[in-house]
Design a protein around this motif. Sequence first.
Motif, PDB file in Angstrom:
ATOM      1  N   UNK A   1     -13.570   9.401  -6.885  1.00 47.29           N
ATOM      2  CA  UNK A   1     -14.538   8.579  -7.604  1.00 47.29           C
ATOM      3  C   UNK A   1     -15.967   9.061  -7.295  1.00 47.29           C
TER       4      UNK A   1
ATOM      5  N   UNK B   1      -8.473   7.362 -10.069  1.00 44.60           N
ATOM      6  CA  UNK B   1      -7.282   6.528  -9.913  1.00 44.60           C
ATOM      7  C   UNK B   1      -7.700   5.196  -9.302  1.00 44.60           C
ATOM      8  N   UNK B   2      -7.302   4.128  -9.953  1.00 45.22           N
ATOM      9  CA  UNK B   2      -7.689   2.792  -9.471  1.00 45.22           C
ATOM     10  C   UNK B   2      -6.479   1.863  -9.411  1.00 45.22           C
ATOM     11  N   UNK B   3      -6.652   0.777  -8.679  1.00 45.73           N
ATOM     12  CA  UNK B   3      -5.715  -0.348  -8.753  1.00 45.73           C
ATOM     13  C   UNK B   3      -6.330  -1.360  -9.716  1.00 45.73           C
TER      14      UNK B   3
ATOM     15  N   UNK C   1      -5.537  -4.335 -10.460  1.00 50.09           N
ATOM     16  CA  UNK C   1      -5.456  -5.733 -10.008  1.00 50.09           C
ATOM     17  C   UNK C   1      -5.147  -6.685 -11.175  1.00 50.09           C
TER      18      UNK C   1
ATOM     19  N   UNK D   1       1.159   5.405  -7.316  1.00 55.93           N
ATOM     20  CA  UNK D   1       1.369   4.585  -6.125  1.00 55.93           C
ATOM     21  C   UNK D   1       1.157   3.122  -6.521  1.00 55.93           C
ATOM     22  N   UNK D   2       1.321   2.232  -5.564  1.00 53.91           N
ATOM     23  CA  UNK D   2       1.014   0.831  -5.828  1.00 53.91           C
ATOM     24  C   UNK D   2       0.460   0.200  -4.563  1.00 53.91           C
ATOM     25  N   UNK D   3      -0.254  -0.907  -4.744  1.00 54.04           N
ATOM     26  CA  UNK D   3      -0.705  -1.714  -3.613  1.00 54.04           C
ATOM     27  C   UNK D   3      -0.105  -3.097  -3.735  1.00 54.04           C
TER      28      UNK D   3
ATOM     29  N   UNK E   1      -0.936   1.587  -9.645  1.00 56.01           N
ATOM     30  CA  UNK E   1      -2.157   2.365  -9.845  1.00 56.01           C
ATOM     31  C   UNK E   1      -2.084   3.137 -11.150  1.00 56.01           C
TER      32      UNK E   1
ATOM     33  N   UNK F   1     -11.958  -6.757  -7.034  1.00 60.61           N
ATOM     34  CA  UNK F   1     -12.583  -5.475  -6.686  1.00 60.61           C
ATOM     35  C   UNK F   1     -13.266  -4.814  -7.879  1.00 60.61           C
TER      36      UNK F   1
ATOM     37  N   UNK G   1     -14.398  -0.238 -13.837  1.00 65.21           N
ATOM     38  CA  UNK G   1     -14.216  -0.420 -12.388  1.00 65.21           C
ATOM     39  C   UNK G   1     -15.550  -0.188 -11.702  1.00 65.21           C
ATOM     40  N   UNK G   2     -16.060  -1.211 -11.017  1.00 67.74           N
ATOM     41  CA  UNK G   2     -17.243  -1.045 -10.181  1.00 67.74           C
ATOM     42  C   UNK G   2     -16.759  -0.480  -8.846  1.00 67.74           C
ATOM     43  N   UNK G   3     -17.371   0.619  -8.451  1.00 65.80           N
ATOM     44  CA  UNK G   3     -16.895   1.369  -7.280  1.00 65.80           C
ATOM     45  C   UNK G   3     -16.825   0.518  -6.014  1.00 65.80           C
TER      46      UNK G   3
END
Lengths: 332, 332
Positions: free
Chosen positions: A1, A43-45, A47, A180-182, A192, A259, A276-278
């Motif tokens: 990012x 790559x982001x989650x 949510x 992946x996943x969280x 993700x 997030x 997505x805000x970093x």
Amino acid sequence: MSTAVVMVEVQRGGLVESRHRGHAVVCDASGAVVAAWGDPDAVILPRSSVKMIQALPLIESGAADRAGLGVEQLALACASHQGAPLHVGKVGDWLATLGLDESHLRCGAQPTRDRDERQRMVRAEEAPCQLHNNCSGKHAGFLTLTRDLGAGPEYNEIDHPVQVAVRAAFEDVTGAASPTFGIDGCSAPNFATTMQGLARAMARFAVARPDTGDARGRAAGRLVQAMMAHPDLVAGQGRACTELMQAAEGKAAIKTGAEGVFTAILPEQGLGVALKIEDGAARASEAAIAALLVRLGVLQADDPAVRRRMAAPVTNWRGITTGEVRAVPGLF
Amino acid sequence: MSTAVVMVEVQRGGLVESRHRGHAVVCDASGAVVAAWGDPDAVILPRSSVKMIQALPLIESGAADRAGLGVEQLALACASHQGAPLHVGKVGDWLATLGLDESHLRCGAQPTRDRDERQRMVRAEEAPCQLHNNCSGKHAGFLTLTRDLGAGPEYNEIDHPVQVAVRAAFEDVTGAASPTFGIDGCSAPNFATTMQGLARAMARFAVARPDTGDARGRAAGRLVQAMMAHPDLVAGQGRACTELMQAAEGKAAIKTGAEGVFTAILPEQGLGVALKIEDGAARASEAAIAALLVRLGVLQADDPAVRRRMAAPVTNWRGITTGEVRAVPGLF
């Protein structure tokens, strides 16, 4: 990012006191990027911004119809509600129709975000329960599908049939395997994807209609209509998703995630938006999504609900306006 | 602030979900930069991290001694306390010794941050007052100086003798004219400076001693000793400033400010530290200041109070650890 760009500035005393960077992507129905800020490959989650994806298996399997779910339940399945009596009551009723109760949820107890209800509960010495969890509608959907499948009670487990179905739907609409996943705040897996993958998924929802196409498309169309029909159930009084959807008047379904994430679905234009805000700040994600949706023509900059997010006054303990949280001009 | 560097990462599911960037500067007694991250010339509003500067005129004028202030009052003058009964009681008593009361404050009413007290007040239907404001000790100091000067009641105004004296002290210890100011959460002016100016000011405090030097130096020395003697008054139970000062055991005075600022004063080493997280997040400023003070040898990474800020677990509504907020290795 590493290429996140400044999207929101916090001004005080004529100085930019703080800055928020982020990524944003707009995709069309073909999955092509029509506008981007920052890195579309980040790559982001996502949510809670993808609750409408997590609800797809519930509908496309037929489980929702077999359980007799209505439009309100579909909106709640996509909701990050604030645990107001309205939300708690409707999710409780939903579980009751399944012959289930709060104890079958696996989201955890969360204090209500409804101010009056919170104060009432403190005075009454009542503890919050799992129905107050902002994700309880999503989990009621998971439980509905679980019962329909005859699957076991631990529906959050990564190899549970519900989550296997969610992953398959997620990878289909984002157009790529999830790397992946969280584990989310509500204990469900959160898969993700890239910024572009998220925007592409929202574009899939934008061109979906309840009455045409395959089962997944029809399910997506129903969920978008449910969100736009019940903005008050998707979040709650005073919340960004609710107020911005009301301001969009059927031109956008809008969903936040923890997030600093937002998604938006623009059915008239067939466009999907991912933000997505970093640093994860909600004040910035709200300012930026409002600005992006003004740019895309589904919100008006002079609408009070829009203006107080694109240029939110900062006030102090004496009620004096001391600054402003504002989207940078490049966004709108 | 274009060169802010990544200082803190938020991890979930093996992925870096969010990132916080910032600036940090360490200065020695000569005002020279001995270490820096990001841009030492970035202009910031230091917010509450400079309350010890704002308290200098109170002491160096002799007003504090004429009013009979003790070490506890000096610590409260530098505090962003959490409005616990401890803090509210001591500030109320201080005002009473001046023949004043809560109505003379100009900081505004703020809900207490003390959980038990907040719940008690909701049950008793008590509204917070200005004594609960985290800055009420600073304002009691302003009122003490105001009375000593025989000045008017509006001590927050930029041309009031108290603020004129604060600006003069601020520009002296930062070593430069302040380019602008903002109005703080408590309605007092907050003067801008550079990251290097802020670190230089803290180094001035680090070499100050209560019993030698000029009036300003002796005042600075007394304030540093007061902060380190009463960490519980400077913030409160469970708060970063309090717990990190307790962990530093007299090796550092540590003070946070809104929008991601921290300052630290290291008397044994004669060093001053300034930190600003670009996006203003407290979770990041707490992680970064802990890491920087480990690097500088005044905190131990294995101290529980330090570890839970340098690598803070993220837990969800079922108590499951789902991620971590952690300072990047380059900081420590």
